[in-house]
Design a protein around this motif. Structure first.
Motif, mmCIF file in Angstrom:
data_model
loop_
_atom_site.group_PDB
_atom_site.id
_atom_site.type_symbol
_atom_site.label_atom_id
_atom_site.label_comp_id
_atom_site.label_asym_id
_atom_site.label_seq_id
_atom_site.Cartn_x
_atom_site.Cartn_y
_atom_site.Cartn_z
ATOM 1 N N CYS A 130 0.808 -1.283 0.023
ATOM 2 C CA CYS A 130 0.052 0.054 0.025
ATOM 3 C C CYS A 130 0.665 1.251 -0.040
ATOM 4 C CB CYS A 130 -0.944 0.020 1.172
ATOM 5 S SG CYS A 130 -2.289 -1.388 1.160
ATOM 6 N N GLN B 124 -6.392 2.004 0.052
ATOM 7 C CA GLN B 124 -7.079 1.366 1.168
ATOM 8 C C GLN B 124 -8.528 0.727 0.957
ATOM 9 O OE1 GLN B 124 -5.322 0.569 4.168
ATOM 10 N NE2 GLN B 124 -3.816 1.566 3.376
ATOM 11 N N TRP B 125 -8.893 -0.431 1.608
ATOM 12 C CA TRP B 125 -10.141 -0.985 1.200
ATOM 13 C C TRP B 125 -11.276 -0.455 2.006
ATOM 14 C CZ3 TRP B 125 -10.587 -3.842 -2.989
ATOM 15 C CH2 TRP B 125 -9.365 -4.445 -3.298
ATOM 16 N N GLN C 2 -11.480 -8.559 4.321
ATOM 17 C CA GLN C 2 -10.862 -7.374 3.986
ATOM 18 C C GLN C 2 -9.543 -7.210 4.837
ATOM 19 O OE1 GLN C 2 -14.032 -4.811 4.933
ATOM 20 N NE2 GLN C 2 -13.977 -3.854 2.846
ATOM 21 N N HIS C 3 -8.603 -7.195 3.674
ATOM 22 C CA HIS C 3 -7.268 -7.345 4.414
ATOM 23 C C HIS C 3 -6.269 -6.058 4.142
ATOM 24 C CE1 HIS C 3 -3.346 -8.852 5.745
ATOM 25 N NE2 HIS C 3 -2.760 -8.630 4.469
ATOM 26 N N THR C 4 -6.005 -5.282 5.147
ATOM 27 C CA THR C 4 -5.132 -4.284 5.107
ATOM 28 C C THR C 4 -3.561 -4.783 5.908
ATOM 29 O OG1 THR C 4 -6.743 -2.625 4.783
ATOM 30 C CG2 THR C 4 -4.536 -1.866 5.501
ATOM 31 N N LYS D 59 1.946 -1.975 7.081
ATOM 32 C CA LYS D 59 2.021 -1.524 5.676
ATOM 33 C C LYS D 59 2.920 -2.660 4.865
ATOM 34 C CE LYS D 59 0.482 3.244 5.707
ATOM 35 N NZ LYS D 59 1.111 4.500 5.508
ATOM 36 N N ALA E 223 -2.418 -5.565 0.201
ATOM 37 C CA ALA E 223 -3.863 -5.362 0.462
ATOM 38 C C ALA E 223 -4.737 -6.274 -0.616
ATOM 39 C CB ALA E 223 -4.140 -3.853 0.454
ATOM 40 N N HIS F 15 -6.925 -7.352 -5.799
ATOM 41 C CA HIS F 15 -6.011 -6.317 -5.254
ATOM 42 C C HIS F 15 -5.972 -5.003 -6.451
ATOM 43 C CE1 HIS F 15 -2.340 -4.562 -4.342
ATOM 44 N NE2 HIS F 15 -1.828 -4.604 -5.515
#
Length: 948
Positions: free
Chosen positions: A15, A22-23, A38-40, A44, A48, A63
């Motif tokens: 990211c 960002q999601w 939902q993966h962040t 960092k 993502a 992605h």
């Protein structure tokens, strides 16, 4: 399957570094779709993504990366050769071929056609554990790709006909012949697997399968295999790039949602193996250099001991810092030596490898003794701090380099989800390798390597079994045989749709393509610099070229430029090559010298934070080379032995024969860049020093820089190059070329060759950006410049005689060539030659059709969305501009030509430049078996010997 930590890491800080968004929470999902995750990434460090599941079990991973106007689509099926049955090998790989042959709504070869005209790239791969299909296309082509992939997932079987089955079976046999049976050392991995794994183990047979197994099965056997393993519940669809998430999900549900769930698939059990005693196997092959490989069974993918075993392999045999290099390569005993720990889903192998130098090694027993002593040395020495520092630096650099393409990130997400159930394992992988201690490494050495039984493979030249480590004491059991299933057919029904799936989706507006901006500067010493600022990853790529390279040599000293470049990596006046390699590895940097074609090149890659110490090393290497006599003697000997082996390769023989016929024995350019055995033997350290002093000069040098430093910052880092001094020099003129004899068939004899390599060729115009040579490439596209070309469709898809046939116009500053050719099934050599001449003749007389013209235009214009994604692509573009004195406006001029050149103009070029009577014909193969066939051509057969 990926295993080593240098390959495993795909992306860190995605990211932050790759510009992905960002999601936000998905609120309006299509019916039948569930948001799973939902993966962040934490801190960092990672990639993502959002993960979804359809009611039929299909896993979908998305992605976003809006840095370039492209998308990469990967469909991975959790089935490879490990899911096959003994006696029915090769099914998974066979289906990789069949799934490109059309489906219910996609015509034969249409998949290739649609992706090619979209300007995209595509392929499929199969290994023991999975099969994947992937495409990279301009962003506006995404819906079309999803339609294509869904059609072959859910609507394939009615299109799998007996005729297609037979053609692709022959194509697979040709692939096996080209990549395995007709290639030196080609049966190495197959032979080891048969000895290491018990009969019936999923890894005991090769992915490509055995020819006799493929001969026994029928089309219904293949269809049943598909119905068992290729359901949506055994697949992961991963999409990355410049996507609209909501629209993408709607398309996924539309095209994949109606496909029925397949049979349940249970995880395959892990199956590491153990040996009770050493198994010695000897393989006689058409090779010059004896090969020793010691293979020990270890663990399985992502076992806790995988990481320390990888680190152990790197310490023992990972380049110039390794013990194998010190004891086997540096001493001249081997041409190459390495250690690896390839890991697959069910089992891993620890491999120790040495390619002998016959001038220094009496036999492979001697090499095995040195290997044993090296292991004892490691046991006494232990693991030092630099060993672990190199590992951790490599992890960091390789993860960041993995960010440089969307394809790399998507592939990592797809593989991790398929095998581990969690798509982003970057942080986990970084942490598990960083946690490896010296004690861990010594523990796994004691457990899996020291005094453990192994498969010891000796590959020796035919008739020289006395060179083997020991007499063979193991023979694999006879392979099981199975008969084709005799039932009449396969019951299958296509899914029900509420839309017309036969309609090809329309594409959206073409994406805006940004040709890289760049700055230019010239130093007082003549060095020309071009730079491009890119902040997608914190990396710097420098490419330094000095014009001349091999062209500056005399014929008698052929190979001097290449040898000098190799010597530049052998240490400096103050630092050994091993010291430099250790320093670079701890920085996660690389510096590589090479000389080929028209240039000597220096490539530098570094994390921006480590650029200063990396350039300090470059300065020392560039200006203070050691040029030691003992290094030169060792490298010459290794190169000469490699040359003996190289001329066993059909492609190398063909290239040498082609150059000899085009340019004649009096010209340096008729010889390989690396020279010949005689020329290399005559070169001295004084020759190297003279070449360096005369031609390592800024006078004809150019530098390209791509990375996240401004012009001023970059120039301050490379200021040391302003002190570089050297005189200008001229490139020598060519001697007159001989007339090309086009009335004969020239033959290079390769006894016992399993295939014939055919080449038709002639001189052609040198490179130009918008003139004749550029237009010739456009003209050739339908003939042999794409998968769906006339030549490939005729020889591969219609006849099944080859794995691939092509033609091309290529050119440099002063010379160009036209070449057409293929590796052909031996029994069809003459027929294939006649097809080549006939297809080229038809094209020369009648040219391309309107449809072919439009396809060429679409493909060339749209492919530019993929041209400037990575730093290396951008650097290549800038190098071309520098070399030919162009600017970025050339792209606009080329596009205008592509759009407006009339068909009659391109066809006139075909009439002028593709006369069949102007082409020389060369065949590499077994002369004794080909002579009667070739006599049918009614040409004089002339045997030629290429310079060695």
């Amino acid at each position: 399957m990926k295993s080593r930590y240098l390959i495993l890491m795909a992306a860190m800080g995605a990211c932050l570094l790759a510009g992905c968004s960002q999601w936000n929470e998905d609120t309006d999902l299509p019916a039948g779709m569930t948001l799973v995750k939902q993966h962040t990434p934490e801190n960092k460090v990672g990639i993502a993504y959002n993960e979804y599941q359809l009611e039929n079990g299909l896993t979908v991973v998305l992605h976003e990366d809006h840095s370039d106007p492209l998308v990469h689509v990967d469909v991975t099926y959790h089935v490879g050769s490990a899911r096959e049955e003994p006696g029915r090998s090769g099914f998974a790989h066979f289906f990789e071929h069949m799934m490109f042959q059309g489906s219910q709504n996609v015509e034969d070869e249409q998949h290739f056609e649609l992706i090619t005209e979209a300007g995209g790239s595509m392929n499929g791969t199969t290994n023991s554990d999975r099969t994947n299909y992937y495409q990279t296309v301009p962003a506006n082509q995404l819906e079309k790709v999803l339609w294509l992939e869904a059609d072959r997932m859910g609507y394939l079987l009615d299109a799998v006909t007996q005729k297609k089955f037979e053609v692709q079976r022959e194509t697979v046999k040709n692939e096996r012949g080209q990549r395995y049976d007709n290639r030196p050392y080609g049966l190495r991995s197959e032979t080891v697997a048969e000895a290491l794994y018990p009969q019936g183990h999923p890894y005991s047979w090769p992915t490509i399968g055995y020819t006799e197994d493929l001969d026994r099965v029928n089309v219904n056997d293949l269809k049943r295999f598909f119905l068992r393993w290729y359901g949506p519940n055994n697949a992961v669809l991963t999409i990355g790039g410049d996507i609209d998430r909501a629209q993408t999900l709607a398309w996924v549900e539309k095209y994949f949602g109606p496909i029925a769930k397949g049979p349940a698939v249970d995880p395959a059990p892990k199956e590491p193996v153990q040996l009770e005693q050493d198994r010695y196997v000897t393989l006689e092959d058409n090779v010059h250099l004896p090969l020793l490989q010691i293979t020990l069974p270890t663990v399985h993918h992502r076992h806790p001991d995988e990481a320390p075993l990888d680190v152990l392999a790197d310490i023992l045999g990972g380049g110039k810092t390794s013990l194998f290099y010190k004891n086997l390569v540096k001493t001249g005993l081997t041409v190459q030596a390495a250690v690896g720990h390839p890991c697959r889903e069910l089992a891993c192998e620890f491999q120790l490898f040495a390619l002998a130098n016959p001038q220094a090694s009496k036999n492979l027993t001697q090499l095995q003794e040195v290997v044993s002593k090296t292991l004892s040395e490691f046991e006494q020495r232990g693991v030092n701090a630099d060993d672990l520092a190199r590992t951790k630096a490599s992890i960091k650099s390789s993860t960041i380099y993995g960010l440089q393409s969307v394809a790399g990130k998507v592939s990592e997400l797809a593989a991790n989800k398929t095998f581990d159930g969690e798509a982003d394992l970057v942080k986990y992988d970084v942490e598990r390798y960083e946690a490896v201690t010296a004690e861990d490494v010594m523990r796994v050495y004691q457990k899996y390597v020291k005094d453990q039984p192994a498969v010891v493979l000796s590959i020796v030249p035919e008739g020289q079994t006395q060179l083997a480590v020991a007499e063979s004491n193991y023979t694999p059991p006879e392979r099981p045989k199975t008969e084709p299933t005799k039932t009449a057919g396969v019951n299958w029904q296509a899914p029900n749709d509420d839309f017309d799936r036969s309609q090809i989706p329309k594409i959206g507006p073409a994406p805006t393509i940004s040709v890289p901006e760049y700055w230019k500067q010239k130093m007082d010493n003549g060095l020309q610099i071009s730079g491009h600022y890119s902040d997608e990853t914190p990396t710097i790529l420098l490419s330094l070229t000095m014009e001349g390279g091999p062209l500056l040599e005399s014929r008698e000293q052929a190979g001097l430029a290449s040898l000098t470049a190799r010597m530049m990596e052998e240490g400096t006046q103050d630092s050994s090559a091993e010291t430099i390699a250790n320093q670079l590895a701890k920085l996660g940097s690389s510096i590589h010298f090479s000389a080929s074609g028209r240039y000597t090149q220096v490539e530098v890659s570094a994390l921006t934070e480590n650029l200063t110490p990396t350039l300090n090393i470059l300065e020392e290497m560039l200006f203070e080379p050691a040029f030691n006599e003992q290094d030169l003697a060792r490298i010459k000997q290794q190169r000469m032995q490699s040359m003996h082996q190289m001329i066993k390769e059909p492609t190398e023989l063909a290239s040498r024969g082609q150059s000899l016929l085009l340019y004649g024995k009096d010209n340096r350019i008729s010889l390989p860049d690396t020279g010949t055995l005689d020329s290399l033997a005559s070169l001295t350290v004084e020759d190297v020093r003279r070449f360096y002093k005369q031609y390592y000069s800024p006078a004809k040098a150019q530098l390209v820089a791509v990375g996240n430093l401004s012009q001023q910052e970059l120039l301050s880092h490379i200021d040391f190059l302003s002190q570089w001094q050297g005189d200008d020099y001229a490139l020598p003129a060519y001697q007159p070329f001989p007339p090309l004899d086009t009335d004969k068939v020239f033959v290079i004899n390769k006894p016992q060759a399993a295939q014939s390599l055919i080449r038709l060729f002639k001189p052609a115009p040198p490179y130009d950006a918008t003139g004749t040579q550029f237009q010739l490439k456009l003209m050739n596209f339908p003939l042999g410049g794409m998968f769906n070309s006339r030549l490939n469709l005729k020889l591969r898809e219609d006849k099944g005689w080859t794995y691939g046939a092509s033609s091309r116009f290529s050119g440099g500053k002063t010379l160009g060539q036209f070449v057409a050719g293929a590796n052909i099934k031996q029994a069809h050599t003459t027929e294939a030659i006649e097809v080549f001449f006939d297809e080229i003749g038809q094209y020369q007389q009648h040219g391309m059709s309107d449809e072919e013209l439009e396809m060429m235009r679409r493909s060339y214009l749209q492919s530019q969305a993929l041209d400037y994604e990575t730093p290396s692509q951008k650097a290549g573009f800038l190098r071309k501009l520098q070399s030919y004195g162009l600017d970025r406006s050339v792209v606009k001029k080329q596009n205008q030509l592509i759009k407006t050149l009339p068909r009659r103009a391109l066809n006139e070029l075909a009439r002028e430049h593709l006369k069949p009577e102007s082409l020389a014909l060369l065949v590499v193969g077994d002369k004794a078996k080909l002579e009667a066939q070739l006599a049918e051509l009614e040409r004089e057969i002339q045997l030629i010997t290429v310079p060695l």
